[in-house]
Design a protein around this motif. Structure first.
Motif, mmCIF file in Angstrom:
data_model
loop_
_atom_site.group_PDB
_atom_site.id
_atom_site.type_symbol
_atom_site.label_atom_id
_atom_site.label_comp_id
_atom_site.label_asym_id
_atom_site.label_seq_id
_atom_site.Cartn_x
_atom_site.Cartn_y
_atom_site.Cartn_z
ATOM 1 N N PRO A 148 11.640 25.679 8.724
ATOM 2 C CA PRO A 148 10.882 25.842 7.473
ATOM 3 C C PRO A 148 9.928 27.024 7.475
ATOM 4 O O PRO A 148 9.383 27.373 6.428
ATOM 5 C CB PRO A 148 10.102 24.525 7.376
ATOM 6 C CG PRO A 148 9.889 24.123 8.803
ATOM 7 C CD PRO A 148 11.121 24.571 9.546
ATOM 8 N N GLY A 149 9.694 27.630 8.638
ATOM 9 C CA GLY A 149 8.810 28.784 8.706
ATOM 10 C C GLY A 149 7.350 28.402 8.604
ATOM 11 O O GLY A 149 6.936 27.299 8.954
ATOM 12 N N GLY A 150 6.558 29.345 8.107
ATOM 13 C CA GLY A 150 5.124 29.121 7.953
ATOM 14 C C GLY A 150 4.686 29.456 6.545
ATOM 15 O O GLY A 150 5.351 30.211 5.821
ATOM 16 N N ASN A 151 3.577 28.891 6.150
ATOM 17 C CA ASN A 151 3.020 29.168 4.831
ATOM 18 C C ASN A 151 1.912 30.201 4.944
ATOM 19 O O ASN A 151 1.028 30.088 5.808
ATOM 20 C CB ASN A 151 2.442 27.889 4.218
ATOM 21 C CG ASN A 151 3.524 26.885 3.868
ATOM 22 O OD1 ASN A 151 4.604 27.271 3.429
ATOM 23 N ND2 ASN A 151 3.243 25.611 4.061
ATOM 24 N N ALA A 152 1.955 31.205 4.084
ATOM 25 C CA ALA A 152 0.868 32.174 4.038
ATOM 26 C C ALA A 152 -0.416 31.453 3.652
ATOM 27 O O ALA A 152 -0.448 30.678 2.693
ATOM 28 C CB ALA A 152 1.186 33.281 3.041
ATOM 29 N N VAL A 282 -0.442 32.884 8.897
ATOM 30 C CA VAL A 282 0.444 31.826 8.409
ATOM 31 C C VAL A 282 0.126 30.535 9.136
ATOM 32 O O VAL A 282 -0.347 30.535 10.275
ATOM 33 C CB VAL A 282 1.932 32.192 8.593
ATOM 34 C CG1 VAL A 282 2.306 33.406 7.765
ATOM 35 C CG2 VAL A 282 2.255 32.447 10.065
ATOM 36 N N ARG A 283 0.389 29.450 8.453
ATOM 37 C CA ARG A 283 0.205 28.114 9.015
ATOM 38 C C ARG A 283 1.582 27.468 9.119
ATOM 39 O O ARG A 283 2.361 27.526 8.168
ATOM 40 C CB ARG A 283 -0.721 27.303 8.119
ATOM 41 C CG ARG A 283 -1.061 25.924 8.644
ATOM 42 C CD ARG A 283 -2.012 25.220 7.688
ATOM 43 N NE ARG A 283 -3.340 25.841 7.695
ATOM 44 C CZ ARG A 283 -3.875 26.439 6.637
ATOM 45 N NH1 ARG A 283 -3.185 26.533 5.499
ATOM 46 N NH2 ARG A 283 -5.079 26.972 6.698
ATOM 47 N N PRO A 284 1.933 26.857 10.264
ATOM 48 C CA PRO A 284 3.266 26.263 10.386
ATOM 49 C C PRO A 284 3.530 25.232 9.301
ATOM 50 O O PRO A 284 2.678 24.381 9.020
ATOM 51 C CB PRO A 284 3.251 25.628 11.791
ATOM 52 C CG PRO A 284 1.814 25.530 12.179
ATOM 53 C CD PRO A 284 1.112 26.643 11.477
ATOM 54 N N GLU A 285 4.712 25.330 8.686
ATOM 55 C CA GLU A 285 5.105 24.405 7.632
ATOM 56 C C GLU A 285 5.653 23.134 8.296
ATOM 57 O O GLU A 285 6.795 23.107 8.764
ATOM 58 C CB GLU A 285 6.156 25.060 6.737
ATOM 59 C CG GLU A 285 6.794 24.124 5.719
ATOM 60 C CD GLU A 285 5.780 23.380 4.881
ATOM 61 O OE1 GLU A 285 5.523 22.202 5.205
ATOM 62 O OE2 GLU A 285 5.247 23.967 3.940
ATOM 63 N N THR A 286 4.841 22.118 8.350
ATOM 64 C CA THR A 286 5.213 20.890 9.077
ATOM 65 C C THR A 286 5.217 19.650 8.195
ATOM 66 O O THR A 286 5.333 18.536 8.705
ATOM 67 C CB THR A 286 4.242 20.660 10.258
ATOM 68 O OG1 THR A 286 2.900 20.543 9.747
ATOM 69 C CG2 THR A 286 4.309 21.798 11.253
ATOM 70 N N GLY A 301 1.864 22.635 15.403
ATOM 71 C CA GLY A 301 3.272 22.921 15.161
ATOM 72 C C GLY A 301 4.147 21.755 15.565
ATOM 73 O O GLY A 301 3.697 20.784 16.196
ATOM 74 N N ILE A 302 5.422 21.832 15.200
ATOM 75 C CA ILE A 302 6.377 20.792 15.582
ATOM 76 C C ILE A 302 6.598 20.857 17.090
ATOM 77 O O ILE A 302 6.811 21.929 17.655
ATOM 78 C CB ILE A 302 7.712 20.978 14.840
ATOM 79 C CG1 ILE A 302 7.497 20.960 13.330
ATOM 80 C CG2 ILE A 302 8.707 19.889 15.244
ATOM 81 C CD1 ILE A 302 8.723 21.347 12.520
ATOM 82 N N GLN A 303 6.551 19.718 17.727
ATOM 83 C CA GLN A 303 6.727 19.664 19.180
ATOM 84 C C GLN A 303 8.220 19.640 19.510
ATOM 85 O O GLN A 303 8.977 18.835 18.981
ATOM 86 C CB GLN A 303 6.051 18.405 19.734
ATOM 87 C CG GLN A 303 6.069 18.299 21.242
ATOM 88 C CD GLN A 303 5.190 17.155 21.719
ATOM 89 O OE1 GLN A 303 3.986 17.143 21.506
ATOM 90 N NE2 GLN A 303 5.808 16.179 22.358
ATOM 91 N N VAL A 304 8.634 20.533 20.397
ATOM 92 C CA VAL A 304 10.036 20.621 20.807
ATOM 93 C C VAL A 304 10.111 20.750 22.325
ATOM 94 O O VAL A 304 9.135 21.142 22.979
ATOM 95 C CB VAL A 304 10.758 21.818 20.151
ATOM 96 C CG1 VAL A 304 10.874 21.635 18.650
ATOM 97 C CG2 VAL A 304 10.044 23.125 20.476
ATOM 98 N N GLY A 319 11.558 28.511 15.041
ATOM 99 C CA GLY A 319 10.830 29.483 14.237
ATOM 100 C C GLY A 319 9.331 29.265 14.188
ATOM 101 O O GLY A 319 8.719 28.670 15.079
ATOM 102 N N ASP A 320 8.733 29.746 13.098
ATOM 103 C CA ASP A 320 7.280 29.773 12.973
ATOM 104 C C ASP A 320 6.654 28.384 12.977
ATOM 105 O O ASP A 320 5.452 28.252 13.222
ATOM 106 C CB ASP A 320 6.878 30.478 11.679
ATOM 107 C CG ASP A 320 7.265 31.945 11.658
ATOM 108 O OD1 ASP A 320 7.843 32.426 12.648
ATOM 109 O OD2 ASP A 320 6.991 32.617 10.635
ATOM 110 N N ALA A 321 7.436 27.354 12.678
ATOM 111 C CA ALA A 321 6.872 26.003 12.559
ATOM 112 C C ALA A 321 6.732 25.291 13.889
ATOM 113 O O ALA A 321 6.114 24.214 13.940
ATOM 114 C CB ALA A 321 7.736 25.160 11.616
#
Length: 596
Positions: A148-152, A282-286, A301-304, A319-321
């Motif tokens: 989902p990327g990140g939000n400005a 940007v803020r991670p889109e979570t 961010g999402i933990q992986v 990605g950015d999230a």
């Protein structure tokens, strides 16, 4: 196809509208063969698009669908500032791949302007909403990939939603800025934030002929970098006419009485502008991951894991999230860069198709930005990061030509190298200059990947011809300096490690400038230093009797200081070279003018 019995009506309490019953579509891209993998990818651009293409190359039978909330499934968002600046003329140049290409080349179904609004992890389905028609559908999956990327970031400040205030994240964002400039005949702009996008927007707005102000809350631009490394960037911004306001955050925005906008800062200043660009990160889109109960990390961010799996083994994220491991420090971090996102997407495709050993090693934040003829690049840890973590390190500064000085057009590169004093392992490098910067940082980035040391840099065999480098490349040279420190042959300190006021008043210490008198008259010297030119140093040392004192030696960039320090040491004096010489003094202490 799904059986008609599974095509049931579902009800949602989260979307308020008149028609609350949604039809679950039986779509043609759903698997008819249970052996086929059904892979749904949420978000395209870098990570999601890379995953889809790699997955198809590895598995011709998998059924792959990408859902992209925006109107373009894969575009070069790093090129948006240059599109605004008309360096990139055509919008089509930003499109890496469109939906038709994904379908024809890779047999991937692409649903643009479609948002995934929920995930049912038990049923292994997602619910989507077409943002044009409002129609919703449900799709089953065997594997789900979140990209989902990140939000400005648009801060909740007074007036932040006024017309003429923009973020830069998508092609529509860039088009909106271009239209505003043209329609309003904009002449002035304020850019908020001195990171990558902020600096690139300043350059491109200036290229468009706008007078720019840059407002940054911190005392430097490019906050991930160490302050002395970006001092040349500050100088270049001021030199091209950019009004630079550092250490002053934004307090709010107002509409100007005669038109345009007013940017109010925390210090009480007010900056007028025809448009404002918010480039504060940007803020991670979570949101989707959080609603689905997936675990988030300490940084938000999402933990992986190393295979990019989330806490649900059927769901991956890239990605950015996502939070990733810092390759150098080992800590969890957020690194919103396109390169790591692409690699992560490939790794997910490998894991889904059974290539389990494929894993993400972590990111070292290798980055580069160009600005008004300067290139600023870095890899690995910064001094700020190492200090925050309490890590032991040493550092050296080098100011050296990008290629042989006798060949026309040589440009100086300022280099800062950080390494572990126990074994010489390279921890990070930052560099700034007009030419050849990113080439050297790339070499060191690879050395870090392989666990290389300063001795490896010293011995690296690199390309050499007069127009490209030197027989001892800048990478070799910075390795040689650090290796001599490791061997105890080069006692070294830096200006920020010295208390100059105490040093020059200490009867047991001497600050020695070994440049020629003509140089001092031209560029100045550090107040309190005595001049002992290298050209006559041997003769002076034969007469010098004060071996009880400690001599702090510097020249213009460090080389003569090292030569002089070796002479001091071999004659029984206690001496140390100040790394980077007077050039580093000017960058590390810009507020302290040199004495002429």
């Amino acid at each position: 196809m799904l059986s008609l019995g599974r095509c049931v009506a579902i009800q949602t309490a989260t979307v308020k509208r008149a028609a609350r019953v949604l039809t679950i579509a039986c779509t043609s891209n759903m698997a008819t063969d249970p052996a086929k993998k059904r892979v749904l990818i949420v978000g395209g651009v870098a990570g999601g698009a890379s995953c889809a293409a790699r997955l198809r190359r590895l598995d011709e039978q998998a059924e792959i669908t990408i859902f992209e909330r925006g109107p373009y499934v894969s575009f070069a968002n790093c090129g948006l500032p240059y599109f605004v600046g008309d360096v990139i003329k055509e919008q089509s140049s930003l499109l890496v791949a469109n939906a038709a290409k994904f379908n024809k080349w890779f047999d991937v179904a692409v649903k643009e302007s479609t948002e995934v609004v929920s995930i049912d992890r038990v049923a292994k389905t997602v619910t989507t909403k077409n943002l044009s028609s409002g129609e919703e559908h449900v799709y089953p999956y065997d594997y789900l990939v979140l990209s989902p990327g990140g939000n400005a970031i648009r801060p909740p400040l007074p007036g932040a939603d006024l017309p003429g205030i923009f973020t830069v994240k998508t092609i529509p964002d860039a088009n909106a800025i271009k239209s505003w400039i043209n329609e309003k005949d904009a002449k002035t702009a304020v850019v908020i934030g001195g990171g990558f996008i902020g600096l690139e927007m300043v350059e491109n707005l200036v290229h468009r002929g706008l007078k720019c102000s840059l407002v940054e809350m911190l005392p430097q631009v490019m906050p991930p970098y160490d302050p002395e490394v970006v001092e040349p960037v500050h100088e270049r911004l001021r030199a091209v006419g950019v009004d630079l306001h550092l250490g002053d955050g934004v307090a709010g925005f107002d509409a100007a009485p005669g038109g345009g906008l007013l940017v109010k800062t925390q210090s009480g200043k007010v900056h007028g502008a025809d448009l404002v660009v918010l480039a504060i990160g940007v803020r991670p889109e979570t949101a989707l991951a959080r609603q689905s109960g997936l675990e988030l990390g300490s940084r938000g961010g999402i933990q992986v894991d190393e295979h990019m799996r989330t806490s649900d083994p059927a769901i991956f994220a890239v990605g950015d999230a996502v939070e990733v491991k810092d390759f150098v420090t080992g800590e969890q971090t957020l690194i919103p860069l396109a390169g790591p996102a692409n690699r992560q997407g490939r790794i997910v495709a490998d894991v889904i198709t059974g290539n389990e050993p494929s894993r993400f090693r972590g990111s070292q934040g290798t980055s580069v930005v160009g600005l008004f003829g300067l290139t600023l690049a870095a890899t690995g840890a910064s001094e700020k990061t190492l200090k925050r973590l309490g890590r032991n390190f040493r550092k050296v500064y080098l100011h050296i030509n990008n290629h042989a000085g006798y060949y026309p057009g040589a440009k100086q590169i300022d280099i800062k190298l950080l390494f572990d004093p126990k074994d010489g392992r390279v921890l990070g490098m930052q560099a700034v200059g007009e030419e050849g910067v990113e080439k050297r940082v790339d070499v060191v980035a690879m050395a870090i990947q392989k666990g290389g040391t300063v001795f490896d840099l010293e011995e690296a065999e690199l390309c050499y011809a007069p127009q490209y480098g030197s027989a001892k490349d800048p990478v070799n040279m910075v390795g040689m300096v650090a290796a001599n420190v490791m061997r105890g042959q080069h006692p070294l300190t830096s200006w920020d490690e010295l208390n100059l006021q105490e040093l020059v008043s200490d009867p047991g210490a001497v600050l020695v400038d070994v440049r020629e008198p003509s140089e001092l008259e031209k560029v100045g010297k550090v107040e309190g230093a005595i001049n002992m030119p290298l050209s006559s140093l041997r003769q002076q040392l034969t007469k010098l009797q004060d071996k009880d004192k400690k001599y702090y030696v510097y020249c213009q960039v460090g080389l003569r200081g090292y030569v002089a320090t070796r002479q001091f040491l071999q004659r029984g004096f206690d001496a140390v070279n100040v790394s980077g010489g007077f050039k580093s003094f000017q960058q590390q202490m810009p507020e302290r003018p040199a004495k002429l």
